[in-house]
Write an enzyme that holds these catalytic residues in place. Structure first.
Site, mmCIF file in Angstrom:
data_model
loop_
_atom_site.group_PDB
_atom_site.id
_atom_site.type_symbol
_atom_site.label_atom_id
_atom_site.label_comp_id
_atom_site.label_asym_id
_atom_site.label_seq_id
_atom_site.Cartn_x
_atom_site.Cartn_y
_atom_site.Cartn_z
ATOM 1 N N ASP A 7 0.866 -1.167 0.000
ATOM 2 C CA ASP A 7 0.000 0.000 0.000
ATOM 3 C C ASP A 7 0.918 1.237 0.000
ATOM 4 O OD1 ASP A 7 -2.208 1.770 0.568
ATOM 5 O OD2 ASP A 7 -1.537 1.764 2.661
ATOM 6 N N ASP A 9 -0.262 5.118 0.908
ATOM 7 C CA ASP A 9 -0.545 6.127 1.942
ATOM 8 C C ASP A 9 -0.607 5.478 3.317
ATOM 9 O OD1 ASP A 9 -0.834 8.482 0.272
ATOM 10 O OD2 ASP A 9 -2.507 7.375 -0.595
HETATM 11 C C1 XBP Z 1 -5.450 6.017 0.764
HETATM 12 C C2 XBP Z 1 -6.575 6.851 0.414
HETATM 13 C C3 XBP Z 1 -6.390 7.839 -0.594
HETATM 14 C C4 XBP Z 1 -5.791 9.163 -0.204
HETATM 15 C C5 XBP Z 1 -6.246 10.167 -1.189
HETATM 16 O O1 XBP Z 1 -5.913 4.725 1.147
HETATM 17 O O2 XBP Z 1 -7.675 6.660 0.874
HETATM 18 O O3 XBP Z 1 -7.671 8.098 -1.014
HETATM 19 O O4 XBP Z 1 -6.214 9.558 1.084
HETATM 20 O O5 XBP Z 1 -5.857 9.853 -2.473
HETATM 21 P P1 XBP Z 1 -4.988 3.462 1.061
HETATM 22 P P2 XBP Z 1 -6.709 10.363 -3.746
HETATM 23 O O6 XBP Z 1 -3.711 3.824 1.745
HETATM 24 O O7 XBP Z 1 -5.737 2.401 1.836
HETATM 25 O O8 XBP Z 1 -4.811 3.086 -0.380
HETATM 26 O O9 XBP Z 1 -7.253 11.720 -3.393
HETATM 27 O O10 XBP Z 1 -5.693 10.425 -4.854
HETATM 28 O O11 XBP Z 1 -7.810 9.382 -4.003
HETATM 29 MG MG MG Z 2 -2.995 3.067 3.542
#
Ligand code: XBP
Ligand code: MG
Length: 250
Positions: A7, A9
């Site tokens: 993953d 973020d």
């Molecule tokens: C990450 C997210 C993303 C970011 C925003 O979740 O939810 O939506 O917060 O990115 P994970 P975008 O780590 O579970 O993948 O605005 O580009 O969608």
């Molecule tokens: Mg995440």
């Protein structure tokens, strides 16, 4: 063991509070909206994966009058384009740090001939830009598959993005490990049959990680061991390839 799937973020880097959240707020302001997602409000909104989906959820629950007026889909799209531009400029202008142990494990995996992949809900440009900023321009090529954003119809906690990545890798889930920071991410990875290592952030620390192979404060470094939080405990205070292989064999 054949591949590691990460993953982005919260897992590769702690991007939510000071990058994504700030970018959303600046996008709202630049569109003339007085919406402000403070640190704790954003923690609640993070339960909804995906930036467009998060904005839409906020409008549906806090500003339902906009839905009645119409044109919301377009507003969401426009706000998200602004947000992505701002996020990318924040990444360019700042110095993004990967979480402890991430670069060490990526490099070790490459030395061992393992394949690498990404499975994330965030926008593809955000991923390539983060990898290039943190690890150098060539780092995007380290990853055989980058599964990101709207490439699948349903975002985490749906397992679709992990299924997509496994399909593109042409590997069974049993030969891979996933790395996640949230319960939504764990559900997505586990739903695709993957053993999952969870490294929570301040936003996700209290979530339910039942079913994770191991829950640790971070991936650990030789001189800065991780804290064991649940599941199997890493033997040497860090997650390395030997440890993952031992867990897989067991
Ligand atoms: C990450 C997210 C993303 C970011 C925003 O979740 O939810 O939506 O917060 O990115 P994970 P975008 O780590 O579970 O993948 O605005 O580009 O969608
Ligand atoms: Mg995440």
């Amino acid at each position: 063991m054949q591949a590691l799937i990460f993953d982005v973020d919260g897992t590769l880097a702690d991007t939510e509070r000071d990058l994504h959240r700030v970018a959303f707020n600046r996008a709202f302001r630049s569109a003339g909206l007085d919406w402000c997602w403070d640190v704790s409000t954003y923690g609640l909104l993070l339960k909804v994966a995906g930036g467009k989906e998060r904005i839409r959820h906020y409008i549906d629950t806090i500003h339902p009058e906009l839905v009645a007026r119409g044109g919301v889909d377009r507003l969401v799209r426009e706000l998200h384009v602004r947000k992505t531009d701002i996020y990318l400029s924040l990444l360019r202008d700042g110095e993004i740090r990967l979480r402890p142990g991430v670069e060490r494990l990526l490099r070790e995996a490459r030395r061992c001939g393992l394949r690498l992949a990404i499975a994330t809900t965030t926008t593809p440009e955000n991923v390539t830009s983060l990898l290039a900023s943190a690890l150098g321009d060539g780092a995007v090529q380290w990853f055989d598959v980058i599964g990101a954003g709207d490439i699948v119809a349903t975002k985490k906690p749906s397992p679709d993005i992990y299924r997509y990545v496994l399909d593109r890798l042409d590997l069974p889930a049993a030969s891979c490990f996933a790395f996640e920071d949230s319960a939504n991410g764990l559900r997505a990875a586990a739903g695709a049959g993957l053993r999952t290592i969870v490294t929570p952030t301040a936003y996700t620390l209290d979530e339910d990680f039942t079913g994770a192979c191991s829950v640790v404060s971070d991936l650990g470094e030789p001189h800065a061991h991780c804290e064991h939080l649940g599941g199997h405990a890493p033997g040497r205070g860090l997650i390395d390839i030997a440890q993952l292989e031992a867990w897989q064999a067991a």
